[in-house]
Design an enzyme around this catalytic site. Sequence first.
Site, PDB file in Angstrom:
ATOM      1  N   ASN A 223     -46.640  16.602  20.015  1.00  0.00           N
ATOM      2  CA  ASN A 223     -45.535  16.123  20.870  1.00  0.00           C
ATOM      3  C   ASN A 223     -45.889  16.370  22.328  1.00  0.00           C
ATOM      4  OD1 ASN A 223     -44.530  18.851  21.664  1.00  0.00           O
ATOM      5  ND2 ASN A 223     -44.246  19.002  19.436  1.00  0.00           N
ATOM      6  N   LYS A 350     -26.880  22.388  16.388  1.00  0.00           N
ATOM      7  CA  LYS A 350     -28.079  23.226  16.172  1.00  0.00           C
ATOM      8  C   LYS A 350     -27.770  24.705  16.356  1.00  0.00           C
ATOM      9  CE  LYS A 350     -31.460  19.862  17.382  1.00  0.00           C
ATOM     10  NZ  LYS A 350     -32.382  19.316  18.339  1.00  0.00           N
ATOM     11  N   LYS A 354     -28.452  27.109  13.244  1.00  0.00           N
ATOM     12  CA  LYS A 354     -29.572  28.046  13.369  1.00  0.00           C
ATOM     13  C   LYS A 354     -29.098  29.472  13.635  1.00  0.00           C
ATOM     14  CE  LYS A 354     -32.420  24.281  15.072  1.00  0.00           C
ATOM     15  NZ  LYS A 354     -33.784  24.226  14.523  1.00  0.00           N
TER      16      LYS A 354
HETATM   17  N1  CTP Z   1     -37.457  25.293  15.548  1.00  0.00           N
HETATM   18  C1  CTP Z   1     -37.822  26.212  14.581  1.00  0.00           C
HETATM   19  N2  CTP Z   1     -38.529  25.830  13.467  1.00  0.00           N
HETATM   20  C2  CTP Z   1     -38.847  24.518  13.291  1.00  0.00           C
HETATM   21  C3  CTP Z   1     -38.457  23.559  14.250  1.00  0.00           C
HETATM   22  C4  CTP Z   1     -37.763  23.971  15.365  1.00  0.00           C
HETATM   23  O1  CTP Z   1     -37.553  27.391  14.743  1.00  0.00           O
HETATM   24  N3  CTP Z   1     -39.540  24.184  12.201  1.00  0.00           N
HETATM   25  C5  CTP Z   1     -36.710  25.740  16.730  1.00  0.00           C
HETATM   26  C6  CTP Z   1     -37.276  25.252  18.059  1.00  0.00           C
HETATM   27  O2  CTP Z   1     -38.222  26.147  18.595  1.00  0.00           O
HETATM   28  C7  CTP Z   1     -36.033  25.169  18.924  1.00  0.00           C
HETATM   29  C8  CTP Z   1     -34.938  24.845  17.956  1.00  0.00           C
HETATM   30  O3  CTP Z   1     -35.434  25.193  16.660  1.00  0.00           O
HETATM   31  O4  CTP Z   1     -35.713  26.413  19.543  1.00  0.00           O
HETATM   32  C9  CTP Z   1     -34.531  23.402  17.988  1.00  0.00           C
HETATM   33  O5  CTP Z   1     -35.635  22.553  17.794  1.00  0.00           O
HETATM   34  P1  CTP Z   1     -35.453  20.979  17.774  1.00  0.00           P
HETATM   35  O6  CTP Z   1     -36.757  20.349  17.411  1.00  0.00           O
HETATM   36  O7  CTP Z   1     -34.751  20.517  19.009  1.00  0.00           O
HETATM   37  O8  CTP Z   1     -34.404  20.825  16.604  1.00  0.00           O
HETATM   38  P2  CTP Z   1     -34.533  20.524  15.104  1.00  0.00           P
HETATM   39  O9  CTP Z   1     -33.764  21.544  14.342  1.00  0.00           O
HETATM   40  O10 CTP Z   1     -35.962  20.372  14.743  1.00  0.00           O
HETATM   41  O11 CTP Z   1     -33.730  19.170  14.958  1.00  0.00           O
HETATM   42  P3  CTP Z   1     -34.107  17.672  15.417  1.00  0.00           P
HETATM   43  O12 CTP Z   1     -35.607  17.607  15.491  1.00  0.00           O
HETATM   44  O13 CTP Z   1     -33.536  16.864  14.321  1.00  0.00           O
HETATM   45  O14 CTP Z   1     -33.451  17.403  16.715  1.00  0.00           O
END
Ligand code: CTP
Length: 421
Positions: A223, A350, A354
Amino acid sequence: MANSLCAEYNSTSVSRLTDKTVVLGVGGGIAAYKAAEITRLLVQRGAKVRVMMTPNAREFITPLTLQTLSQNPVATDTFSLTEESQIGHIRLADAADLILIAPATADLIAKAAVGIADDLVTTVLLATRAKVAFAPAMNVHMYAHPTVQGNLATLRSRGISIFEPGEGDLACGYEGKGRLEDPSIIVEELERMLAPRDLEGQRILVTAGPTQEAIDPVRFVSNRSSGKMGFAIARAAVARGAEVRMVAGPSSLPTPRAVERFDTVSAAEMLGVTSQNFPWCTALVMAAAIADFRPANPASNKLKKNSRGLDLKMVSIADELPRLAAKRGSRVMIGFAAETNDLEANARDKLKRKGLDLIVANDVTQEGAGFGVDTNIVTLITPDGVALSHPKLSKDGVADLILDRLVSIHASKHRRLRAVR
Ligand code: CTP
């Protein structure tokens, strides 16, 4: 939004140097010309700059140059009645919030180490109670000399900050360590010296940057994250007194001073190293853009070109945050939400999913908020539903905002814990 409170913060876009008096002591070395750039950068950040020069420094750069750039008279002589009445060495020593000696010659370093005060600069150094930093610059062999190193160790032991010289071509024709640190880094370090030490005793684990998921040995899915936000948080946390470990995805950014860095490539690796370090930390800041999907079966040999194209089956990567949140104890947990639409609604979702104490939401489609740039536009959302929207700030400014919140969340958690006991 009924339960949303929008406020604008400008304070962190202001430099910590604004309105601070920085006394710049210029020593007699060829790098004295760089004092002009340091002065310019300090003035640009709103500092009141008072320059003082050793007699030898005036052989390399004129007081007029530094007077023009600092917009203040330059002090050169302890025994000049006119200068003493206008500036005064004791007044300079007292007025300083910070004293920077740049370039710090071997002679100035030695005098400061033993307390000789035979000119204005060395006298001010003895008389001041302000924070002091030395930025040495000299010939590579002089710098490596045990006497110079011993004197620097003495200064360090007294709490004086030493901005190590860089390596490269030196004006004397040699190559090696001895070049004055970059003026912009010197000014950044000075800013750090003025940071509040409100994270002392905290152990902060930061994730930063992108992840790369292998398609074959030479290709990957990734990304646009540069890591700048996470690195800024790590840097700012050290400046505020925390111990910092950083789990970084592939990034060429330099490791901030005093940060213990763990380099990782894939999401699985990053999440594994983060979990291993989680018991160590008092706070976790997940600034990394971790992949949500990875190729199901990465090829062990390079895939060959063909006219049929390539169907890539991707599988989901489990989210680590809810698992870590379940065993958090009193740890503060901060996550990020990089969104392209419905910023607040997605971020709130989120935050809840989380189990976070704070989520930093940014709309990556906004100019100045996306990946790779030095600024960010964030909304900070807490579980009580409060969302604070901030204007465009430098990533360093945003890092400080996040750390301000970390400090207050940590304090309120511990107040609650004490009340329960
Ligand atoms: N994160 C994590 N583990 C993953 C993916 C993401 O701990 N496998 C954490 C990221 O570091 C960030 C938060 O979760 O602090 C949100 O990540 P984001 O990519 O915005 O959200 P997602 O839960 O992956 O949802 P989406 O991609 O559907 O927006």
